[in-house]
Motif scaffolding. Structure first.
Motif, mmCIF file in Angstrom:
data_model
loop_
_atom_site.group_PDB
_atom_site.id
_atom_site.type_symbol
_atom_site.label_atom_id
_atom_site.label_comp_id
_atom_site.label_asym_id
_atom_site.label_seq_id
_atom_site.Cartn_x
_atom_site.Cartn_y
_atom_site.Cartn_z
ATOM 1 N N GLU A 210 46.355 23.361 -9.321
ATOM 2 C CA GLU A 210 45.452 22.428 -8.999
ATOM 3 C C GLU A 210 45.838 21.366 -7.925
ATOM 4 O O GLU A 210 44.968 20.531 -7.203
ATOM 5 N N ARG A 211 47.167 21.075 -7.673
ATOM 6 C CA ARG A 211 47.835 20.162 -7.011
ATOM 7 C C ARG A 211 48.026 20.529 -5.519
ATOM 8 O O ARG A 211 48.039 19.897 -4.464
ATOM 9 N N THR A 212 47.957 21.633 -5.253
ATOM 10 C CA THR A 212 48.220 22.232 -3.784
ATOM 11 C C THR A 212 47.486 21.746 -2.918
ATOM 12 O O THR A 212 47.921 21.188 -1.891
ATOM 13 N N PRO A 213 45.930 21.863 -3.161
ATOM 14 C CA PRO A 213 45.127 21.191 -1.936
ATOM 15 C C PRO A 213 45.497 19.745 -1.611
ATOM 16 O O PRO A 213 45.425 19.501 -0.513
ATOM 17 N N ALA A 214 45.824 18.923 -2.766
ATOM 18 C CA ALA A 214 45.896 17.496 -2.646
ATOM 19 C C ALA A 214 47.357 17.432 -1.689
ATOM 20 O O ALA A 214 47.282 16.548 -0.947
ATOM 21 N N VAL A 215 48.527 18.192 -2.075
ATOM 22 C CA VAL A 215 49.691 18.122 -1.171
ATOM 23 C C VAL A 215 49.501 18.346 0.022
ATOM 24 O O VAL A 215 49.746 17.733 1.111
ATOM 25 N N LEU A 216 48.622 19.490 0.444
ATOM 26 C CA LEU A 216 48.456 19.638 1.906
ATOM 27 C C LEU A 216 47.601 18.705 2.691
ATOM 28 O O LEU A 216 47.759 18.347 3.901
ATOM 29 N N LYS A 217 46.655 18.057 1.789
ATOM 30 C CA LYS A 217 45.656 17.226 2.459
ATOM 31 C C LYS A 217 46.610 15.784 2.687
ATOM 32 O O LYS A 217 46.230 15.380 3.679
ATOM 33 N N ALA A 218 47.476 15.589 1.765
ATOM 34 C CA ALA A 218 48.252 14.558 2.120
ATOM 35 C C ALA A 218 49.129 14.651 3.261
ATOM 36 O O ALA A 218 49.425 13.733 4.135
ATOM 37 N N LEU A 219 49.515 15.745 3.293
ATOM 38 C CA LEU A 219 50.458 15.984 4.662
ATOM 39 C C LEU A 219 50.003 16.122 5.972
ATOM 40 O O LEU A 219 50.398 15.815 7.126
ATOM 41 N N PHE A 220 48.599 16.852 5.835
ATOM 42 C CA PHE A 220 48.034 17.137 7.218
ATOM 43 C C PHE A 220 46.656 16.554 7.820
ATOM 44 O O PHE A 220 46.383 16.913 8.730
ATOM 45 N N TYR A 221 45.943 15.911 6.700
ATOM 46 C CA TYR A 221 44.694 15.295 7.019
ATOM 47 C C TYR A 221 44.795 14.550 8.113
ATOM 48 O O TYR A 221 45.607 13.280 7.866
ATOM 49 N N ASN A 222 44.011 14.516 9.363
ATOM 50 C CA ASN A 222 44.359 13.332 10.445
ATOM 51 C C ASN A 222 45.680 13.381 10.977
ATOM 52 O O ASN A 222 46.017 12.485 11.534
ATOM 53 N N LEU A 223 46.430 14.396 10.825
ATOM 54 C CA LEU A 223 47.754 14.421 11.412
ATOM 55 C C LEU A 223 47.616 15.076 12.808
ATOM 56 O O LEU A 223 46.833 15.978 13.188
ATOM 57 N N GLY A 224 48.393 14.877 13.575
ATOM 58 C CA GLY A 224 48.263 15.061 15.177
ATOM 59 C C GLY A 224 48.435 16.622 15.231
ATOM 60 O O GLY A 224 49.391 17.331 14.483
ATOM 61 N N GLU A 225 47.974 17.368 16.174
ATOM 62 C CA GLU A 225 47.961 18.649 16.720
ATOM 63 C C GLU A 225 49.617 19.240 16.658
ATOM 64 O O GLU A 225 49.449 20.406 16.105
ATOM 65 N N LEU B 232 49.231 35.996 -12.010
ATOM 66 C CA LEU B 232 48.886 34.596 -12.173
ATOM 67 C C LEU B 232 50.309 33.786 -11.765
ATOM 68 O O LEU B 232 50.363 32.799 -11.195
ATOM 69 N N ALA B 233 51.392 34.384 -12.043
ATOM 70 C CA ALA B 233 52.749 33.759 -11.985
ATOM 71 C C ALA B 233 52.952 33.848 -10.243
ATOM 72 O O ALA B 233 53.581 32.825 -9.575
ATOM 73 N N THR B 234 52.611 35.023 -9.845
ATOM 74 C CA THR B 234 52.864 35.094 -8.223
ATOM 75 C C THR B 234 51.883 34.241 -7.424
ATOM 76 O O THR B 234 52.251 33.509 -6.556
ATOM 77 N N TRP B 235 50.840 33.962 -8.019
ATOM 78 C CA TRP B 235 49.756 33.048 -7.294
ATOM 79 C C TRP B 235 50.583 31.584 -7.278
ATOM 80 O O TRP B 235 50.428 30.759 -6.218
ATOM 81 N N THR B 236 50.982 31.079 -8.346
ATOM 82 C CA THR B 236 51.668 29.831 -8.553
ATOM 83 C C THR B 236 52.838 29.894 -7.386
ATOM 84 O O THR B 236 53.095 28.946 -6.588
ATOM 85 N N ILE B 237 53.625 30.854 -7.681
ATOM 86 C CA ILE B 237 55.076 30.664 -6.778
ATOM 87 C C ILE B 237 54.535 30.805 -5.404
ATOM 88 O O ILE B 237 55.170 30.516 -4.396
ATOM 89 N N HIS B 238 53.423 31.663 -5.069
ATOM 90 C CA HIS B 238 53.064 31.759 -3.633
ATOM 91 C C HIS B 238 52.540 30.561 -2.988
ATOM 92 O O HIS B 238 52.837 30.122 -1.956
ATOM 93 N N ASP B 239 51.897 29.618 -3.936
ATOM 94 C CA ASP B 239 51.483 28.070 -3.661
ATOM 95 C C ASP B 239 52.889 27.605 -3.156
ATOM 96 O O ASP B 239 52.999 26.883 -2.091
ATOM 97 N N LEU B 240 53.768 27.636 -3.850
ATOM 98 C CA LEU B 240 55.144 26.757 -3.702
ATOM 99 C C LEU B 240 55.832 27.427 -2.404
ATOM 100 O O LEU B 240 56.426 26.515 -1.699
ATOM 101 N N ALA B 241 55.978 28.834 -2.328
ATOM 102 C CA ALA B 241 56.438 29.262 -1.215
ATOM 103 C C ALA B 241 55.768 28.975 0.021
ATOM 104 O O ALA B 241 56.731 28.454 0.844
ATOM 105 N N HIS B 242 54.742 28.713 0.100
ATOM 106 C CA HIS B 242 54.014 28.358 1.291
ATOM 107 C C HIS B 242 54.200 26.781 1.590
ATOM 108 O O HIS B 242 54.331 26.186 2.702
ATOM 109 N N LEU B 243 54.209 25.973 0.397
ATOM 110 C CA LEU B 243 54.648 24.620 0.737
ATOM 111 C C LEU B 243 55.934 24.442 1.121
ATOM 112 O O LEU B 243 56.272 23.579 2.112
ATOM 113 N N ASN B 244 56.950 25.189 0.605
ATOM 114 C CA ASN B 244 58.246 25.470 1.222
ATOM 115 C C ASN B 244 58.366 25.504 2.735
ATOM 116 O O ASN B 244 58.818 24.997 3.339
#
Length: 176
Positions: free
Chosen positions: A16-31, A139-151
């Motif tokens: 649930e949190r992954t989209p918000a984390v990515l939005k916080a980092l990248f919304y309206n951030l420079g190219e 489902l465990a892989t989905w979770t870890i996949h998100d965390l790996a890409h955030l990393n």
């Protein structure tokens, strides 16, 4: 997978949190921040986000539906790990962030609506390369996949200023 470690509610908290984390980092951030990568054949934040969107559309929930479905053939379609190159063309980072947030919200709602039991989590599907896998493993892989890409996103961003930190480089393990 050690099934005693997997907890669906804890996974949902991350998913649930992954989209918000990515939005916080990248919304309206420079190219330059969204397109920086680690060199040839590596991914930028823009590429990673496109990859996550493609996964929402073709991987996690679609594969879970195969496992939980009544069909005799439980074989997953192969996942194109590089489809985002074409699928993201012409879209802004903000468009991708919004699309991902909408898709993920829908995916999590579907996941929650299933009220999965331990028996459900033990059901199997056939991965085209790995063979038999359980729903719990998926489902465990989905979770870890998100965390790996955030990393990965963080690692790529760190390297954007790698040559600018001077002597502090020695204290930043990601730059070694």
């Amino acid at each position: 997978m050690n099934s005693t470690n997997f907890n669906l509610e804890k996974s949902i908290q991350i998913l649930e949190r992954t989209p918000a984390v990515l939005k916080a980092l990248f919304y309206n951030l420079g190219e330059d921040w969204i397109t920086v990568n680690e060199g040839p054949q590596t991914w930028s934040a823009y590429d990673i986000l496109g990859h996550l969107i493609h996964g929402e559309n073709t991987d996690w929930i679609p594969r879970a539906k195969i496992i939980l479905g009544d069909g005799a053939d439980k074989t997953f379609e192969p996942f194109d790990r590089f489809a985002q190159k074409e699928l993201s063309k012409g879209k802004s980072m903000e468009q991708l962030l919004d699309e991902f947030a909408q898709l993920r919200e829908s995916s999590v709602q579907i996941l929650k609506s299933w009220s999965l039991s331990q028996e459900d989590l033990a059901k199997k599907g056939n991965h085209p390369e790995l063979g038999a896998v359980t729903l719990g493993q998926l489902l465990a892989t989905w979770t870890i996949h998100d965390l790996a890409h955030l990393n990965q996103v963080s690692r790529v961003m760190v390297k954007h200023y790698a040559d600018s930190v001077g002597l502090w480089r020695q204290y930043i393990s990601l730059l070694k």
